[in-house]
Each structure stands twice: as structure tokens, then as C-alpha cells.
Design an enzyme around this catalytic site. Structure first.
Site, PDB file in Angstrom:
ATOM      1  N   ASN A 118      23.273 -81.286 -28.192  1.00 15.83           N
ATOM      2  CA  ASN A 118      24.070 -80.675 -27.116  1.00 15.83           C
ATOM      3  C   ASN A 118      23.849 -81.354 -25.763  1.00 15.83           C
ATOM      4  OD1 ASN A 118      21.577 -79.786 -26.318  1.00 15.83           O
ATOM      5  ND2 ASN A 118      22.091 -77.609 -26.246  1.00 15.83           N
ATOM      6  N   LEU A 119      23.069 -82.435 -25.779  1.00 16.57           N
ATOM      7  CA  LEU A 119      22.789 -83.235 -24.569  1.00 16.57           C
ATOM      8  C   LEU A 119      22.128 -82.418 -23.459  1.00 16.57           C
ATOM      9  CD1 LEU A 119      26.035 -85.461 -24.411  1.00 16.57           C
ATOM     10  CD2 LEU A 119      23.830 -85.990 -25.474  1.00 16.57           C
ATOM     11  N   THR A 148      18.817 -82.088 -22.962  1.00 17.70           N
ATOM     12  CA  THR A 148      17.833 -83.033 -22.408  1.00 17.70           C
ATOM     13  C   THR A 148      18.088 -84.442 -22.927  1.00 17.70           C
ATOM     14  OG1 THR A 148      16.295 -82.481 -24.190  1.00 17.70           O
ATOM     15  CG2 THR A 148      15.975 -81.330 -22.106  1.00 17.70           C
ATOM     16  N   ILE A 172      23.006 -76.463 -31.767  1.00 15.64           N
ATOM     17  CA  ILE A 172      22.633 -76.106 -33.147  1.00 15.64           C
ATOM     18  C   ILE A 172      22.866 -74.621 -33.430  1.00 15.64           C
ATOM     19  CG2 ILE A 172      21.004 -77.966 -33.691  1.00 15.64           C
ATOM     20  CD1 ILE A 172      18.737 -76.008 -32.852  1.00 15.64           C
ATOM     21  N   ILE A 220      11.637 -77.694 -26.053  1.00 16.83           N
ATOM     22  CA  ILE A 220      10.351 -78.375 -26.313  1.00 16.83           C
ATOM     23  C   ILE A 220       9.251 -78.072 -25.296  1.00 16.83           C
ATOM     24  CG2 ILE A 220      11.515 -80.343 -27.399  1.00 16.83           C
ATOM     25  CD1 ILE A 220      10.477 -81.896 -24.756  1.00 16.83           C
ATOM     26  N   TYR A 251       6.334 -71.214 -27.657  1.00 18.14           N
ATOM     27  CA  TYR A 251       6.798 -72.454 -28.307  1.00 18.14           C
ATOM     28  C   TYR A 251       6.050 -72.668 -29.629  1.00 18.14           C
ATOM     29  CZ  TYR A 251       6.914 -77.552 -29.122  1.00 18.14           C
ATOM     30  OH  TYR A 251       7.029 -78.805 -29.682  1.00 18.14           O
ATOM     31  N   LYS A 293       7.512 -72.659 -33.567  1.00 14.21           N
ATOM     32  CA  LYS A 293       7.313 -73.787 -34.495  1.00 14.21           C
ATOM     33  C   LYS A 293       6.678 -73.299 -35.806  1.00 14.21           C
ATOM     34  CE  LYS A 293       8.912 -77.442 -32.354  1.00 14.21           C
ATOM     35  NZ  LYS A 293      10.049 -78.200 -32.893  1.00 14.21           N
ATOM     36  N   VAL A 321       3.402 -86.229 -20.419  1.00 13.99           N
ATOM     37  CA  VAL A 321       2.549 -86.657 -19.306  1.00 13.99           C
ATOM     38  C   VAL A 321       2.564 -88.178 -19.106  1.00 13.99           C
ATOM     39  CG1 VAL A 321       0.423 -86.697 -20.699  1.00 13.99           C
ATOM     40  CG2 VAL A 321       0.275 -86.285 -18.259  1.00 13.99           C
ATOM     41  N   ARG A 359      -1.866 -74.812 -16.745  1.00 10.28           N
ATOM     42  CA  ARG A 359      -0.728 -73.880 -16.705  1.00 10.28           C
ATOM     43  C   ARG A 359      -0.794 -72.918 -17.895  1.00 10.28           C
ATOM     44  NH1 ARG A 359       2.880 -78.969 -17.184  1.00 10.28           N
ATOM     45  NH2 ARG A 359       1.294 -79.127 -18.778  1.00 10.28           N
TER      46      ARG A 359
HETATM   47  N1  LIG Z   1       7.215 -85.008 -27.405  1.00 11.74           N
HETATM   48  C1  LIG Z   1       6.159 -84.556 -28.053  1.00 11.74           C
HETATM   49  O1  LIG Z   1       5.025 -84.896 -27.716  1.00 11.74           O
HETATM   50  C2  LIG Z   1       6.311 -83.614 -29.218  1.00 11.74           C
HETATM   51  C3  LIG Z   1       5.163 -83.125 -29.861  1.00 11.74           C
HETATM   52  C4  LIG Z   1       5.298 -82.261 -30.947  1.00 11.74           C
HETATM   53  C5  LIG Z   1       6.562 -81.919 -31.398  1.00 11.74           C
HETATM   54  N2  LIG Z   1       7.670 -82.403 -30.760  1.00 11.74           N
HETATM   55  C6  LIG Z   1       8.989 -81.999 -31.265  1.00 11.74           C
HETATM   56  O2  LIG Z   1       9.783 -83.164 -31.443  1.00 11.74           O
HETATM   57  C7  LIG Z   1      11.158 -82.820 -31.246  1.00 11.74           C
HETATM   58  C8  LIG Z   1      11.804 -83.779 -30.264  1.00 11.74           C
HETATM   59  O3  LIG Z   1      11.137 -83.686 -29.008  1.00 11.74           O
HETATM   60  P1  LIG Z   1      11.352 -84.747 -27.837  1.00 11.74           P
HETATM   61  O4  LIG Z   1      10.044 -84.891 -27.143  1.00 11.74           O
HETATM   62  O5  LIG Z   1      12.043 -85.947 -28.349  1.00 11.74           O
HETATM   63  O6  LIG Z   1      12.289 -83.922 -26.858  1.00 11.74           O
HETATM   64  P2  LIG Z   1      13.739 -84.201 -26.278  1.00 11.74           P
HETATM   65  O7  LIG Z   1      14.019 -83.088 -25.311  1.00 11.74           O
HETATM   66  O8  LIG Z   1      13.857 -85.593 -25.778  1.00 11.74           O
HETATM   67  O9  LIG Z   1      14.650 -84.046 -27.549  1.00 11.74           O
HETATM   68  C9  LIG Z   1      15.235 -82.832 -27.959  1.00 11.74           C
HETATM   69  C10 LIG Z   1      16.693 -83.107 -28.226  1.00 11.74           C
HETATM   70  O10 LIG Z   1      17.280 -81.907 -28.732  1.00 11.74           O
HETATM   71  C11 LIG Z   1      18.471 -81.647 -28.024  1.00 11.74           C
HETATM   72  N3  LIG Z   1      18.660 -80.195 -28.017  1.00 11.74           N
HETATM   73  C12 LIG Z   1      17.896 -79.267 -27.390  1.00 11.74           C
HETATM   74  N4  LIG Z   1      18.385 -78.030 -27.605  1.00 11.74           N
HETATM   75  C13 LIG Z   1      19.484 -78.202 -28.413  1.00 11.74           C
HETATM   76  C14 LIG Z   1      20.420 -77.304 -28.971  1.00 11.74           C
HETATM   77  N5  LIG Z   1      20.341 -75.985 -28.759  1.00 11.74           N
HETATM   78  N6  LIG Z   1      21.420 -77.795 -29.737  1.00 11.74           N
HETATM   79  C15 LIG Z   1      21.529 -79.148 -29.952  1.00 11.74           C
HETATM   80  N7  LIG Z   1      20.667 -80.046 -29.428  1.00 11.74           N
HETATM   81  C16 LIG Z   1      19.659 -79.570 -28.666  1.00 11.74           C
HETATM   82  C17 LIG Z   1      18.254 -82.208 -26.628  1.00 11.74           C
HETATM   83  O11 LIG Z   1      19.462 -82.496 -25.945  1.00 11.74           O
HETATM   84  C18 LIG Z   1      17.459 -83.471 -26.949  1.00 11.74           C
HETATM   85  O12 LIG Z   1      18.318 -84.566 -27.201  1.00 11.74           O
HETATM   86  C19 LIG Z   1      11.166 -81.359 -30.812  1.00 11.74           C
HETATM   87  O13 LIG Z   1      11.382 -80.546 -31.948  1.00 11.74           O
HETATM   88  C20 LIG Z   1       9.756 -81.125 -30.291  1.00 11.74           C
HETATM   89  O14 LIG Z   1       9.375 -79.787 -30.366  1.00 11.74           O
HETATM   90  C21 LIG Z   1       7.573 -83.231 -29.681  1.00 11.74           C
END
Ligand SMILES: NC(=O)c1ccc[n+]([C@@H]2O[C@H](COP(=O)([O-])OP(=O)(O)OC[C@H]3O[C@@H](n4cnc5c(N)ncnc54)[C@H](O)[C@@H]3O)[C@@H](O)[C@H]2O)c1
Length: 318
Positions: A32-33, A35, A52, A76, A141, A145, A184, A277
């Protein structure tokens, strides 16, 4: 193989999509863009801009009939989940259920689900932590999960959809955005590249910050490739098993930037301190032995090399 990747415009999943396309798979992205960014989208993938939780989602799953769904889309942010647990549950639970209901009706074989090993174990007594440790989530969160993992077990039991759960540690690398509360590495890089002071969050008894297990996104792509045909109905920590305090991470980033920029103000070398936090946990480090044996996966990128590769990308894209 046809793979539908949710969140495929985001940081991690867009890298995974590139890996799948490169390996010759037919890829469909739903995002859904919120983030994610259009420029992250792989041109060879079919893209649907959609939430979704949308009632239109089943139509797409029915039309595309993927062999596998790789579910990365999520709310996330831990602090955002503390602020608004309802929204977190809406996206992370209702979104998953919408996907699974559509999937079971379309005869989907398997889903790869992205969980968080960095969050769901909470302040684990068994540390570093393996997959046998009973999770004790300490944020909304982390709760969503873990609940999602239970839904996958149920949909497998009831409807025969196989799953592989990847419990990531803290992931960093190209395309991570610096304007969220998570990520971070990208936050520090972005601030230092603009000669701005960084903030280091910590618990009072640990001034060098939280302990985390930082894994490079290139290694994550490999895990997602292997999960296509390994690890049915299992969960795997995907991490490095290496502990890094936030201050150590900061120093690695500071030194790398100083090497390439030269003119970095030495006054920035001591980040401002702030108290942890809500939802933050003091330490997290994961044992990855199960992924080595079950998926044939292991991390290959050191923190130094991963930071250098990420910095190279930021230098070109900022
Ligand atoms: N980044 C990390 O360190 C980390 C660690 C553990 C788990 N994760 C998991 O990995 C996955 C990706 O995380 P990321 O860091 O790439 O984050 P991100 O925000 O870059 O990616 C999430 C994507 O999902 C899309 N999105 C969010 N809500 C949506 C919705 N309702 N419908 C459709 N699309 C939606 C966003 O637009 C984005 O493109 C997530 O499930 C996150 O919980 C990430």
C-alpha cells in the site's frame, strides 16, 4: 515458481523480490506504499497498490494464483505499536487473516511469514536465545508477530497450508529508511552524513545502549530463497549470533563515514543519550543453529562489511 510478496516495495522485501526475480521466479507484489517506495519496485514484478486488509485482496490472489506467498507487509514500529496497539493489530493480525482466508480458498501451498526474533522472546532468560525458548512478548508489535505464528499453525492444521517462519533479528542494509523509529543503522547514517548529532537510547544501567544482533539484508535474501523449498512448518531464527551494543554500532558507522567523508565533525563522535523508549528490550541475540541445519542457511556478512555496503548505497542515493 510464482511468488506473491506482500510489502515488496519496502526495505527488506524489495531486496527479497530482486533475489527472487534474479533466480528466475515470477513475482507479484502487493503493497500500500505506506512506508514502501515505488522506486524500490522491481520492474519485472507485477505490482498491485493495495492494502493487505482490502476486501479486494482475494480477487488478486484468485487471479494470480501464486504457488507461495511471502508475507513481509506489516506495521513494523515497536513505539508506534505501543502508541496505537489497535492499529498494529489491525494491520498485523487482520491483514494476515485476510491473506490466509483468501489463500485457503485459492488452494495456496505455502506461506513464508516474517516474524521477529528480536522482539517476540522479550527479555529472555536463555540468552542468546534459540527457537525452543517460550516467547514472552513485551510490546504490542511482538504480540501480533507471535499471534500470527499461531494463526499459521492453525491454518496448516485446519487447511493444509504449509508455512516457514523466519524470525529476523535487527536487519540493516540498502533501502532501509531513516525516518521511522526503527532502523538505527539508517538513522545514524543519515544524521552523520548530514553532520547532525545522533541520539543513543539506553537503559540507565547500560550507558553503551541496547545489545542487538545486526544482520545484513543480503543474507536475509538468501534465507528467503532457501525458504521456498526448505523448512516446511518450522520456525527459524535468522540472525548472526553476534552481540553488538548500540555504541559499538555507532562507532563502526562513524568510522566508516569518516573514512569516506573525511570532514566529519569530531564533536559528533559522542552521541547524545536518552532513556529507552516504551517497548524497548535491553538485549537480544539469537542462536542460528537451526537455520544452518534446517534451511542450509548461514550469515556471511560481517558488520564492518555490511556497514560499508550500506554506506556505499546511501552515498549514491541520498
Ligand atoms: N527491519 C527489521 O529489522 C525487522 C526485524 C524483524 C522483522 N521485520 C519484519 O520484516 C518485515 C519488513 O520490514 P521492513 O523493515 O522492510 O519494513 P518496511 O516498512 O520497509 O516494509 C514494510 C512494507 O509493507 C508495506 N505495508 C505496510 N502496511 C501495509 C498494509 N496494510 N498493506 C499493504 N502493504 C503494507 C509498506 O508500505 C512497506 O513497503 C515486517 O514484517 C517487519 O515486521 C523487520
Amino acid at each position: 515458481m510464482k511468488i506473491l510478496v506482500t510489502g515488496g516495495a519496502g526495505f527488506i522485501a524489495s531486496n527479497v523480490v530482486d533475489g527472487y526475480v534474479e533466480a528466475g521466479h515470477d513475482v507479484v507484489v502487493i503493497d500500500n506504499l505506506s512506508t514502501g517506495k515505488k522506486e524500490n519496485l522491481n520492474k519485472s514484478a507485477t505490482f498491485y497498490e493495495m492494502d493487505i486488509r482490502s476486501p479486494e485482496l482475494p480477487k488478486i490472489i484468485n487471479t494470480e494464483k501464486p504457488d507461495i506467498i511471502n508475507h513481509h507487509a506489516a506495521q513494523i514500529s515497536v513505539p508506534a505499536s505501543v502508541e496505537d496497539p489497535g492499529l498494529d493489530a489491525d494491520v498485523n493480525i487482520k491483514g494476515l487473516i485476510n491473506l490466509l482466508e483468501a489463500s485457503r480458498k485459492s488452494g495456496l501451498k505455502k506461506i513464508i511469514f516474517i516474524s521477529s526474533g528480536g522482539a517476540i522472546y522479550g527479555e529472555a532468560d536463555n540468552y542468546p536465545t534459540d527457537e525452543t525458548y517460550p516467547p514472552n512478548p513485551l510490546s504490542p508489535y511482538a504480540i501480533t508477530k507471535l499471534a500470527s505464528e499461531h494463526y499459521l499453525y492453525y491454518y496448516h492444521h485446519q487447511w493444509g497450508i504449509d508455512y516457514t517462519i523466519l524470525r529476523y533479528s535487527n536487519i540493516y542494509g540498502p533501502r532501509q529508511i531513516p525516518n521511522g523509529e526503527a532502523g538505527v543503522v539508517s538513522i545514524f547514517m543519515n544524521l552523520l552524513m548530514h553532520n547532525k548529532e545522533c541520539t543513543l537510547y539506553h537503559f540507565p544501567e547500560r550507558p553503551s545502549g541496547m545489545i542487538r544482533d545486526y544482520c545484513f539484508v543480503g543474507d536475509i535474501v538468501e534465507a528467503n530463497l532457501l525458504a521456498l523449498d526448505h523448512g516446511e512448518n518450522e520456525k527459524y531464527n535468522i540472525a548472526t549470533g553476534v552481540e553488538t551494543a548500540t555504541l559499538n554500532l555507532f562507532n563502526v558507522i562513524f568510522d566508516s563515514i569518516k573514512t569516506i567523508k573525511g570532514d566529519l565533525d569530531d564533536g559528533l563522535s559522542n552521541p547524545r543519550r536518552a532513556i529507552a523508549r516504551p517497548g524497548d528490550i535491553t538485549r537480544s541475540c539469537l542462536i542460528v543453529e537451526k537455520a544452518r541445519t534446517g534451511l542450509g542457511w548461514q550469515p556471511t556478512t560481517s558488520l564492518d562489511n555490511g556497514i560499508k555496503a550500506t554506506l556505499e548505497w546511501y552515498t549514491k542515493h541520498q
